[in-house]
Design a protein around this motif. Structure first.
Motif, PDB file in Angstrom:
ATOM      1  N   TYR A  14       0.864  -1.171   0.049  1.00  0.00           N
ATOM      2  CA  TYR A  14       0.077  -0.054  -0.079  1.00  0.00           C
ATOM      3  C   TYR A  14       0.889   1.291  -0.090  1.00  0.00           C
ATOM      4  CZ  TYR A  14      -3.121   3.497   1.689  1.00  0.00           C
ATOM      5  OH  TYR A  14      -4.025   4.595   1.562  1.00  0.00           O
ATOM      6  N   GLN A  15       2.063   1.227   0.705  1.00  0.00           N
ATOM      7  CA  GLN A  15       2.827   2.456   0.848  1.00  0.00           C
ATOM      8  C   GLN A  15       3.580   2.694  -0.534  1.00  0.00           C
ATOM      9  OE1 GLN A  15       2.965   4.385   3.386  1.00  0.00           O
ATOM     10  NE2 GLN A  15       4.477   5.791   2.593  1.00  0.00           N
ATOM     11  N   ALA A  16       3.814   1.639  -1.114  1.00  0.00           N
ATOM     12  CA  ALA A  16       4.665   1.816  -2.690  1.00  0.00           C
ATOM     13  C   ALA A  16       3.431   2.501  -3.610  1.00  0.00           C
ATOM     14  CB  ALA A  16       5.170   0.560  -2.959  1.00  0.00           C
ATOM     15  N   ASN A  17       2.470   1.892  -3.515  1.00  0.00           N
ATOM     16  CA  ASN A  17       1.431   2.724  -4.260  1.00  0.00           C
ATOM     17  C   ASN A  17       0.950   3.895  -4.126  1.00  0.00           C
ATOM     18  OD1 ASN A  17      -0.373   2.314  -6.303  1.00  0.00           O
ATOM     19  ND2 ASN A  17      -1.926   1.273  -5.258  1.00  0.00           N
ATOM     20  N   LEU A  18       1.113   4.197  -2.762  1.00  0.00           N
ATOM     21  CA  LEU A  18       0.910   5.900  -2.391  1.00  0.00           C
ATOM     22  C   LEU A  18       1.969   6.518  -2.978  1.00  0.00           C
ATOM     23  CD1 LEU A  18      -1.138   7.464  -0.707  1.00  0.00           C
ATOM     24  CD2 LEU A  18       0.198   7.128   1.320  1.00  0.00           C
ATOM     25  N   GLU A  19       3.141   6.268  -2.766  1.00  0.00           N
ATOM     26  CA  GLU A  19       4.387   6.788  -3.065  1.00  0.00           C
ATOM     27  C   GLU A  19       4.300   7.197  -4.697  1.00  0.00           C
ATOM     28  OE1 GLU A  19       7.025   8.378  -2.076  1.00  0.00           O
ATOM     29  OE2 GLU A  19       6.131   8.251  -0.230  1.00  0.00           O
ATOM     30  N   HIS A  20       3.960   6.058  -5.435  1.00  0.00           N
ATOM     31  CA  HIS A  20       3.842   6.123  -6.747  1.00  0.00           C
ATOM     32  C   HIS A  20       2.596   7.074  -7.256  1.00  0.00           C
ATOM     33  CE1 HIS A  20       3.252   5.498 -11.133  1.00  0.00           C
ATOM     34  NE2 HIS A  20       2.872   4.200 -11.330  1.00  0.00           N
ATOM     35  N   ASP A  21       1.455   7.278  -6.654  1.00  0.00           N
ATOM     36  CA  ASP A  21       0.538   8.199  -6.730  1.00  0.00           C
ATOM     37  C   ASP A  21       0.863   9.585  -6.500  1.00  0.00           C
ATOM     38  OD1 ASP A  21      -0.934   6.229  -7.546  1.00  0.00           O
ATOM     39  OD2 ASP A  21      -2.446   6.030  -5.760  1.00  0.00           O
ATOM     40  N   LYS A  22       1.504   9.775  -5.531  1.00  0.00           N
ATOM     41  CA  LYS A  22       2.218  10.841  -5.101  1.00  0.00           C
ATOM     42  C   LYS A  22       3.100  11.685  -6.214  1.00  0.00           C
ATOM     43  CE  LYS A  22       4.680  13.454  -1.411  1.00  0.00           C
ATOM     44  NZ  LYS A  22       5.531  13.186  -0.052  1.00  0.00           N
ATOM     45  N   ARG A  23       4.020  10.833  -6.841  1.00  0.00           N
ATOM     46  CA  ARG A  23       4.658  11.264  -7.765  1.00  0.00           C
ATOM     47  C   ARG A  23       4.148  11.459  -9.120  1.00  0.00           C
ATOM     48  NH1 ARG A  23       8.157   6.431  -8.470  1.00  0.00           N
ATOM     49  NH2 ARG A  23       7.727   5.899  -6.057  1.00  0.00           N
ATOM     50  N   LYS A  24       2.831  10.858  -9.417  1.00  0.00           N
ATOM     51  CA  LYS A  24       2.178  11.163 -10.497  1.00  0.00           C
ATOM     52  C   LYS A  24       1.474  12.793 -10.234  1.00  0.00           C
ATOM     53  CE  LYS A  24       0.409   6.910 -12.148  1.00  0.00           C
ATOM     54  NZ  LYS A  24      -0.925   6.070 -12.282  1.00  0.00           N
ATOM     55  N   VAL A  25       1.157  12.909  -9.112  1.00  0.00           N
ATOM     56  CA  VAL A  25       0.494  14.267  -8.714  1.00  0.00           C
ATOM     57  C   VAL A  25       1.439  15.484  -8.773  1.00  0.00           C
ATOM     58  CG1 VAL A  25      -0.694  15.579  -6.792  1.00  0.00           C
ATOM     59  CG2 VAL A  25      -1.363  13.268  -7.374  1.00  0.00           C
ATOM     60  N   GLU A  26       2.744  14.917  -8.376  1.00  0.00           N
ATOM     61  CA  GLU A  26       3.768  15.849  -8.498  1.00  0.00           C
ATOM     62  C   GLU A  26       4.078  16.432  -9.826  1.00  0.00           C
ATOM     63  OE1 GLU A  26       6.720  14.468  -5.573  1.00  0.00           O
ATOM     64  OE2 GLU A  26       5.938  15.164  -3.956  1.00  0.00           O
ATOM     65  N   ALA A  27       4.092  15.344 -10.580  1.00  0.00           N
ATOM     66  CA  ALA A  27       4.314  15.641 -11.909  1.00  0.00           C
ATOM     67  C   ALA A  27       3.381  16.629 -12.737  1.00  0.00           C
ATOM     68  CB  ALA A  27       4.531  14.300 -12.634  1.00  0.00           C
ATOM     69  N   LEU A  28       2.140  16.630 -12.192  1.00  0.00           N
ATOM     70  CA  LEU A  28       1.153  17.519 -12.576  1.00  0.00           C
ATOM     71  C   LEU A  28       1.318  18.833 -12.235  1.00  0.00           C
ATOM     72  CD1 LEU A  28      -2.042  15.255 -12.608  1.00  0.00           C
ATOM     73  CD2 LEU A  28      -0.592  15.933 -14.392  1.00  0.00           C
ATOM     74  N   TYR A  29       2.166  19.293 -11.267  1.00  0.00           N
ATOM     75  CA  TYR A  29       2.441  20.692 -10.508  1.00  0.00           C
ATOM     76  C   TYR A  29       2.702  21.764 -11.739  1.00  0.00           C
ATOM     77  CZ  TYR A  29       1.815  19.097  -5.745  1.00  0.00           C
ATOM     78  OH  TYR A  29       1.328  18.476  -4.761  1.00  0.00           O
ATOM     79  N   PRO A  30       3.594  21.554 -12.613  1.00  0.00           N
ATOM     80  CA  PRO A  30       3.822  22.604 -13.443  1.00  0.00           C
ATOM     81  C   PRO A  30       2.854  22.917 -14.498  1.00  0.00           C
ATOM     82  CG  PRO A  30       5.852  20.979 -13.371  1.00  0.00           C
ATOM     83  CD  PRO A  30       4.643  20.508 -12.536  1.00  0.00           C
ATOM     84  N   ALA A  31       2.020  21.737 -14.907  1.00  0.00           N
ATOM     85  CA  ALA A  31       0.885  21.921 -15.827  1.00  0.00           C
ATOM     86  C   ALA A  31      -0.092  22.871 -14.997  1.00  0.00           C
ATOM     87  CB  ALA A  31       0.374  20.712 -16.343  1.00  0.00           C
ATOM     88  N   LEU A  32      -0.491  22.546 -13.846  1.00  0.00           N
ATOM     89  CA  LEU A  32      -1.437  23.174 -12.818  1.00  0.00           C
ATOM     90  C   LEU A  32      -1.138  24.729 -12.918  1.00  0.00           C
ATOM     91  CD1 LEU A  32      -2.287  20.429 -10.075  1.00  0.00           C
ATOM     92  CD2 LEU A  32      -3.584  21.164 -12.307  1.00  0.00           C
TER      93      LEU A  32
END
Length: 105
Positions: free
Chosen positions: A1-19
């Motif tokens: 579960y923790q690894a999946n959460l880290e993966h999702d966090k990286r996906k969201v952080e990758a969207l910051y410049p676009a936002l």
């Protein structure tokens, strides 16, 4: 579960410049719209800047033939042309600002 959460966090952080760019674009769109509305409200359609254009139109309209002068009242022709000239100028400015507003939205 923790690894999946880290993966999702990286996906969201990758969207910051676009936002951030989306927020900047939205703000700029609002500012351009505000500027266009302000510029439109400051237009002086009957002002001195339009006088030369109106005079050229009136000179062209006033070139009636002798038969035309007998058939039509020159003063009435001038009044109609003046009203139509003002309306044409007003509509062209309105159309230009509407075009810019639709482009930037």
């Amino acid at each position: 579960y923790q690894a999946n959460l880290e993966h999702d966090k990286r996906k969201v952080e990758a969207l910051y410049p676009a936002l951030i760019w989306l927020a900047i674009a939205t703000y700029m769109n609002f500012q351009i719209g505000f500027w266009a509305d302000d510029a439109y409200n400051k237009l002086k359609i009957g002002g001195a800047s339009i006088k030369a254009m109106r005079m050229l139109v009136m000179d062209t309209v006033n070139q009636l033939t002798p038969q035309g002068e007998q058939r039509y009242d020159v003063a009435r022709v001038m009044k109609i042309a003046d009203v139509q000239c003002n309306e044409a100028i007003r509509m062209s400015f309105t159309s230009i600002f509407s075009l810019f507003q639709s482009i930037f939205q």
